[in-house]
Design an enzyme around this catalytic site. Sequence first.
Site, PDB file in Angstrom:
ATOM      1  N   GLU A 288      -5.604  -7.471  -0.106  1.00  0.00           N
ATOM      2  CA  GLU A 288      -7.057  -7.532   0.036  1.00  0.00           C
ATOM      3  C   GLU A 288      -7.505  -8.956   0.388  1.00  0.00           C
ATOM      4  O   GLU A 288      -8.553  -9.150   0.990  1.00  0.00           O
ATOM      5  CB  GLU A 288      -7.714  -7.069  -1.275  1.00  0.00           C
ATOM      6  CG  GLU A 288      -9.027  -6.354  -1.067  1.00  0.00           C
ATOM      7  CD  GLU A 288      -9.519  -5.644  -2.323  1.00  0.00           C
ATOM      8  OE1 GLU A 288      -9.482  -4.406  -2.336  1.00  0.00           O
ATOM      9  OE2 GLU A 288      -9.925  -6.312  -3.274  1.00  0.00           O
ATOM     10  N   HIS A 309      18.670   3.074  -3.468  1.00  0.00           N
ATOM     11  CA  HIS A 309      19.169   4.400  -3.069  1.00  0.00           C
ATOM     12  C   HIS A 309      18.142   5.138  -2.226  1.00  0.00           C
ATOM     13  O   HIS A 309      18.247   6.336  -2.042  1.00  0.00           O
ATOM     14  CB  HIS A 309      19.569   5.188  -4.321  1.00  0.00           C
ATOM     15  CG  HIS A 309      20.652   4.496  -5.095  1.00  0.00           C
ATOM     16  ND1 HIS A 309      21.978   4.846  -5.011  1.00  0.00           N
ATOM     17  CD2 HIS A 309      20.601   3.415  -5.919  1.00  0.00           C
ATOM     18  CE1 HIS A 309      22.708   4.029  -5.776  1.00  0.00           C
ATOM     19  NE2 HIS A 309      21.881   3.151  -6.330  1.00  0.00           N
ATOM     20  N   LYS A 423     -16.060   3.710   2.373  1.00  0.00           N
ATOM     21  CA  LYS A 423     -17.171   4.097   1.486  1.00  0.00           C
ATOM     22  C   LYS A 423     -18.322   4.638   2.310  1.00  0.00           C
ATOM     23  O   LYS A 423     -18.933   5.649   1.966  1.00  0.00           O
ATOM     24  CB  LYS A 423     -17.658   2.876   0.689  1.00  0.00           C
ATOM     25  CG  LYS A 423     -16.716   2.429  -0.396  1.00  0.00           C
ATOM     26  CD  LYS A 423     -17.360   1.331  -1.223  1.00  0.00           C
ATOM     27  CE  LYS A 423     -16.335   0.667  -2.104  1.00  0.00           C
ATOM     28  NZ  LYS A 423     -16.804  -0.592  -2.668  1.00  0.00           N
TER      29      LYS A 423
HETATM   30  O1  PA5 Z   1     -10.893  -6.958  -5.828  1.00  0.00           O
HETATM   31  C1  PA5 Z   1     -11.960  -6.372  -5.694  1.00  0.00           C
HETATM   32  O2  PA5 Z   1     -13.025  -6.984  -5.566  1.00  0.00           O
HETATM   33  C2  PA5 Z   1     -12.007  -4.858  -5.693  1.00  0.00           C
HETATM   34  O3  PA5 Z   1     -10.744  -4.305  -5.776  1.00  0.00           O
HETATM   35  C3  PA5 Z   1     -12.850  -4.357  -6.857  1.00  0.00           C
HETATM   36  O4  PA5 Z   1     -12.295  -4.837  -8.048  1.00  0.00           O
HETATM   37  C4  PA5 Z   1     -12.934  -2.833  -6.879  1.00  0.00           C
HETATM   38  O5  PA5 Z   1     -13.425  -2.363  -5.670  1.00  0.00           O
HETATM   39  C5  PA5 Z   1     -13.808  -2.355  -8.013  1.00  0.00           C
HETATM   40  O6  PA5 Z   1     -15.091  -2.892  -7.909  1.00  0.00           O
HETATM   41  P1  PA5 Z   1     -16.085  -2.890  -9.136  1.00  0.00           P
HETATM   42  O7  PA5 Z   1     -15.501  -3.709 -10.213  1.00  0.00           O
HETATM   43  O8  PA5 Z   1     -17.351  -3.476  -8.595  1.00  0.00           O
HETATM   44  O9  PA5 Z   1     -16.260  -1.454  -9.558  1.00  0.00           O
END
Ligand code: PA5
Length: 448
Positions: A288, A309, A423
């Site tokens: 990310e 394996h 989303k």
């Molecule tokens: O690293 C990030 O920002 C994302 O993975 C969020 O943690 C994830 O989308 C969850 O978001 P939130 O904590 O707002 O529900």
Amino acid sequence: MKNIQIDLKNALSFINQNDFKNYDKQVNNQVKKLENKTGKGSDFLGWLNLPENISKDQIADINETAKRLRSISEIIVVIGIGGSYLGAKSVIDGLSGQFNHLKHDKNNPQTLFAGQNLSEDYHYELLDFLKDKNYSIIVISKSGTTTEPAIAFRLFRKDLEKRFGNKEASNRIVAITDATKGALREMVDQENYKSFLIDDDIGGRYSVLTPVGLLPIACAGFNIEELIEGAISMLNLSQNNSFDENPVHQYAAIRHALYSKNKTIEILANYNPKLNSIAEWWKQLFGESEGKENKGIFPASVNFTTDLHSMGQYVQEGLRNIFETVISVEKTKFSLNIPSDNDNYDGLNFLAGKPIDFVNKMAELGTTLAHIDGNVPNIKITIPELNEYYLGQLLYFFEKSCAISGYLLGINPFDQPGVEAYKENMFALLEKPGFEEESNSIKKKLNS
Ligand code: PA5
């Protein structure tokens, strides 16, 4: 006290070593941007000195809350997705007995996770399992509006309210969210839930050392002070001016040097199933953070020797765009030797009396040598043993290397604009109020 170590010798042989020395300056330039807050995403640097900044009062509040939840729960359900659950899960799985979930230890509540997927069967089965259990909820969402945890929280909150009444349900819910924004904040204020804050300047995937990770970890019975101590020690190590003695700078530099040689996939390998969830956390952190602007190393993971394996064949002989980072744990928690057998049907008496870990270490060495022969550069990270202190070191080691690595690539390692695409489509398909235009256009696209 030992530290986790990084060994680059089996990766350096794949690149020009003089070029690698130049990384000292390049990395330092990126570190300056982090420290002076002049790089991309610099309003999300709250994690950088976080280990030193966590107050004694906050730790006491977390430990106190954990003690209360532990005293009233057989199970603690942690609701969250992405950065709001992976850090906690990685530490809890890294430190827990692997069969604890099958034991009925009333003094040690189990941690189960919800809202990290949208599977109807998963949530039905979890609710069904909890129907005769005393449980509590930790709901974690920084935005307070993420669909997956919001649906799960609605389900489990209603279940608690039905079973225990509204007042006791509120007592069994702890929320971790933004100080002012989001639906979850509104509920906390209305329902009077105990809550902890996620600071504005810390993104989800860098939040494991905030209450997001610390509360579930403390609830699982682990020592969060030692985890933080470990992170502080890595923070100090990461400030070493000597490039050769700075593991964080070395890791960021070697990744970038290999990427520049078209090694575009990094495989994080472990030889201990307790590290599987660390790999999941690591994949989110690096994937990310770096996968942007058509750039970035693709983070993958394997669990050896299990995956030797299955994936072993590809690693040995597939497309040569991969490198491997092995997390090796020096010392096991328990001892178990291979027994001698008079019949020796399996021919294993040559190993009789040897610890199983000796065989595991030889498998690791043999695999590393084979992969190097197969042109897979190898980075080795050694952890002295699996405990809170060393996991704290490891988490901070990866966080800071990831930030530097992202800056070396020239991207912003602290945002995640790409996550919004699915989303928007999902909300359009679900006809969420406010998404009418997107709904019409997606329908046209589907029907064309
Ligand atoms: O690293 C990030 O920002 C994302 O993975 C969020 O943690 C994830 O989308 C969850 O978001 P939130 O904590 O707002 O529900």
